[in-house]
Design an enzyme around this catalytic site. Sequence first.
Site, short mmCIF file in Angstrom:
data_model
loop_
_atom_site.label_atom_id
_atom_site.label_comp_id
_atom_site.label_asym_id
_atom_site.label_seq_id
_atom_site.Cartn_x
_atom_site.Cartn_y
_atom_site.Cartn_z
N HIS B 166 -48.62 -34.01 19.60
CA HIS B 166 -49.30 -34.12 20.90
C HIS B 166 -48.47 -34.18 22.05
CE1 HIS B 166 -48.57 -38.32 20.27
NE2 HIS B 166 -48.95 -38.50 21.32
N PHE B 316 -26.96 -44.72 23.56
CA PHE B 316 -28.08 -45.44 24.36
C PHE B 316 -27.60 -45.59 25.49
CE2 PHE B 316 -28.30 -47.17 20.19
CZ PHE B 316 -29.39 -47.99 19.96
N VAL B 318 -27.51 -47.69 28.35
CA VAL B 318 -27.71 -49.17 28.85
C VAL B 318 -26.48 -49.75 29.54
CG1 VAL B 318 -29.03 -49.70 26.63
CG2 VAL B 318 -26.55 -49.64 26.43
O1 LIG Z 1 -18.87 -49.58 23.94
P1 LIG Z 1 -20.30 -49.86 23.21
O2 LIG Z 1 -20.76 -51.15 23.31
O3 LIG Z 1 -19.94 -49.61 21.68
O4 LIG Z 1 -21.28 -49.09 23.65
C1 LIG Z 1 -22.44 -49.27 24.51
O5 LIG Z 1 -22.17 -49.48 25.94
C2 LIG Z 1 -21.69 -48.29 26.58
C3 LIG Z 1 -21.66 -48.87 28.06
O6 LIG Z 1 -23.05 -49.25 28.52
C4 LIG Z 1 -22.79 -47.24 26.34
O7 LIG Z 1 -22.06 -46.06 27.07
C5 LIG Z 1 -22.99 -46.77 24.76
O8 LIG Z 1 -23.91 -45.66 24.92
C6 LIG Z 1 -23.51 -48.12 24.13
O9 LIG Z 1 -23.78 -47.78 22.87
#
Ligand SMILES: O=P(O)(O)O[C@H]1O[C@H](CO)[C@@H](O)[C@H](O)[C@H]1O
Lengths: 351, 351
Positions: B166, B316, B318
Site C-alpha cells: 500500500h 544509520f 545519525v
Molecule cells: O562510527 P559508527 O559509530 O560505527 O557509525 C555510526 O555513526 C556514524 C556517525 O554518525 C554514522 O555515519 C554511521 O552510519 C553510524 O552507524
Amino acid sequence: EDEFDATEHQHQRYNPLSGQWILVSPHRMKRPWSGQEEASQKEDLPEFDPSNPLCPGVTRPNGEKNPDYKSTFVFTNDFPALLEDIPVPPESDDPLFQTRGARGTCKVMCFHPKSNKTLPVMSLTEISTVINAWIDEFKKLARKYTWVQIFENKGAAMGCSNPHPHCQIWASSFLPTEPEIKDRYLREYFVIYGRPLLEDYVKRELINKERVVIENPDFLVVVPFWACYPFETMIIARDSRVKRINNLTSSQIANLSAVIKELTTKYDNLFKCSFPYSMGFHGAPTGEMLDYDDLHWTFHAIYYPPLLRSSTIRKFMVGFELLCQAQRDLTPEQAAERLRNLDGKKHYSED
Amino acid sequence: EDEFDATEHQHQRYNPLSGQWILVSPHRMKRPWSGQEEASQKEDLPEFDPSNPLCPGVTRPNGEKNPDYKSTFVFTNDFPALLEDIPVPPESDDPLFQTRGARGTCKVMCFHPKSNKTLPVMSLTEISTVINAWIDEFKKLARKYTWVQIFENKGAAMGCSNPHPHCQIWASSFLPTEPEIKDRYLREYFVIYGRPLLEDYVKRELINKERVVIENPDFLVVVPFWACYPFETMIIARDSRVKRINNLTSSQIANLSAVIKELTTKYDNLFKCSFPYSMGFHGAPTGEMLDYDDLHWTFHAIYYPPLLRSSTIRKFMVGFELLCQAQRDLTPEQAAERLRNLDGKKHYSED
Ligand SMILES: O=P(O)(O)O[C@H]1O[C@H](CO)[C@@H](O)[C@H](O)[C@H]1O
Ligand SMILES: O=P(O)(O)O[C@H]1O[C@H](CO)[C@@H](O)[C@H](O)[C@H]1O
C-alpha cells in the site's frame, strides 16, 4: 468552529535556527501501533568484555592494544570517514556536478573504563572529567579545523555499533551543512535584533517555563518550541559569552555536568531503559573562522532521541518526513511536562 | 600526493536540488560492522490475513468494513496527521515562536487484494492500474490542496506498520519544506539557464551513463550524483512537459509501470529480500499554485532505501548526519553499477 488548541489541533511551527517548518499533529497520538518494535536493550552489560575493542587492555582489530585506562581514553578512529592527507578533487564550475575536497580526522573517546557506566550512572566528578577531555580535544582540533563535532550515538536504535560508553569527535576542513545553515540564521537574527538569538530564546522560555525541563545557574534544558523528535531537547548556556566548549569556566563545567546527569537520568527513567539518542554540541566555528565575528553564537547541546511511546516503539522519520517535512505527534509542551515531572536524581536501576 | 580517485578518496558533492553538500567516504566500506542488525523480513506472507485491516472484507479498528476489492482500494486514513477542518492558530510575528495553520487529508491506497503481491511481483497491467489510481486521487486532491504527496513506506525498517502492499497520499494546504526548497532551486536554475534543471541533468547522465540504472523511452533511472542513501535512485521523466503525475500519457504510464517493476525487482534481487524503502513522487505544486509558472519542473520519483551491506545491515543517518551533514560510504557510481548489473526481469523468489 472551535477555538485553536495546540494540544488538539494540527499546526506548523517554525525553526528559527534552520528556516524550516515542522508539522505538529497531536491528535495522532491516539492511533494504534502495529509496526516494528526495537529489540529491547541488553540491560545487564558486564563491566568488562574481553571481546569489546573499546575496553581497557583489549587489542583492537587493527592490532593496537588499548592502554589499561582509568578514566577517559581517546584514540583515532580505526575506520574514519575523514582522513587528514588526501588528494582533493579537481575544481568544477558545472552547476550539476559540483565536487569539493574534504580533509579531517575522526576520534573516539571512551567515557569510562567500565562498559556499564553510562553518563546518568557516572558521578558528577567523572562527568566533569569527560567534559574536560572534550575541551582538551576541542582545543587541539580547533586550531586546524573549521568545525569540530563532538557527538554521541547511544543505543543500537541510533546505529551505535558498540555499547561501551563513548562518543566520537569528527573534525573537518569545511563548515558542514547544518552548522553552516545555523551560522547563517543566527547571524541574520543578530543583525536585526543586536542580540544572540539563543540568548533571547532562553529569556523567553524562562517567562512561563512550559517547555523548560531543567534549569540551573549556568544552563537551561528545554524541549525547543520547534522540536522534531518526540523528546528532543537542547541544553543552552545562559551566558552567551560562552561561544564554544573551551570557553566554559570551572563552575560552568560543574553545572554542565549536573544538567547532563539529570537530563540523561530523566531520559532513562522515562521508559525505564538505557535511552537511545544522538547528541552533540554546537558552538561558533573554528580554524580560520576563529578570526570571524562570533557575537551571534551561544554554545549549546542538542539531543535527538528516537523513542516515542515506550522503550521499543520509536518515531520513524520516513516517507512524508523525508519527502516533505518533519512531523511530530505529541506537542513539545507535553514532552517537556513529562520530562520535567520525572525523577532526575534517582536512576530507575537503583530501585 | 596521489591523484584524486573518487572511489578511494573522501570528497563532497553538491545537491543542486537542495543546496546541500554530501560527504562521500568510500574507503569506509572496509570497516567491520558489529552494530544493530535488522530483523529479517517475514518472507512467507499469506495472501490473506483476516486480522490485517488492509485486506479485502476485513473490518478496520474504527468499525468500517473494507469492500471485497479486486484491484486497488483507497480510503481516508483512520488516524490522519492532517485533518480538513481544523481551527487555525493565531497569527504571530514573533520571530522565535512562529506558528501557522495546516489543513489537509491523508489517504491510504492498497495496491492489490493479496498481501504478498508487492510491486515487483505484480504484472505490468496491475502496476498501470495503480498508476491510474494515483492519477485519479491526485486530480481530485490537486484542485483543493497546494501539495499532494504520494509516498510508499515499505518494510519494517522504514517504519511501515503494515506489510500489505500500500501507499499513502497526504495532501496539504501548504507547500511543505522539501518541495518548497526544490521549487526554489529549480526556479533559480531555470532563470539562469532557460531550461529545466532535470532536463539538463538527464541529458548529461546519458553521456557516459555511469550512474544510469535503467533507461526506457520515457524514463531514466539514476543513482543521482548527490545521492545520500546507499542505493538511492530517481526515476525522471525524459520529457519535461510532464510536470505532474496527471500529465502522463498512456504510453508514459506503461513505461513508468515498466521501470517501477524493473527497479523494484533489482532492489529485491540486490540482497535477496523484500527491499525496504521510502519512495514518493515530486512534481509541480498544485491548488492555488496551479496558476503559477511551472516551466522549471520535471515530474520524478525518489527512492530512499536504508540498506547498505545486506538484508539486515542498514546505513544509520545519525550523529554526524543529524548534527552536521549527510555522509555516505560507497560512491553513487559504485551503487549504480551494482544495480545496473542485477537482473531486473526475474525476481529472486522465482528461483
Ligand atoms: O562510527 P559508527 O559509530 O560505527 O557509525 C555510526 O555513526 C556514524 C556517525 O554518525 C554514522 O555515519 C554511521 O552510519 C553510524 O552507524
Ligand atoms: O502512517 P504510518 O505508516 O503508520 O506511519 C509511518 O509513516 C508516516 C508518514 O511518513 C510517519 O509519520 C510515521 O512516523 C511512520 O511510522
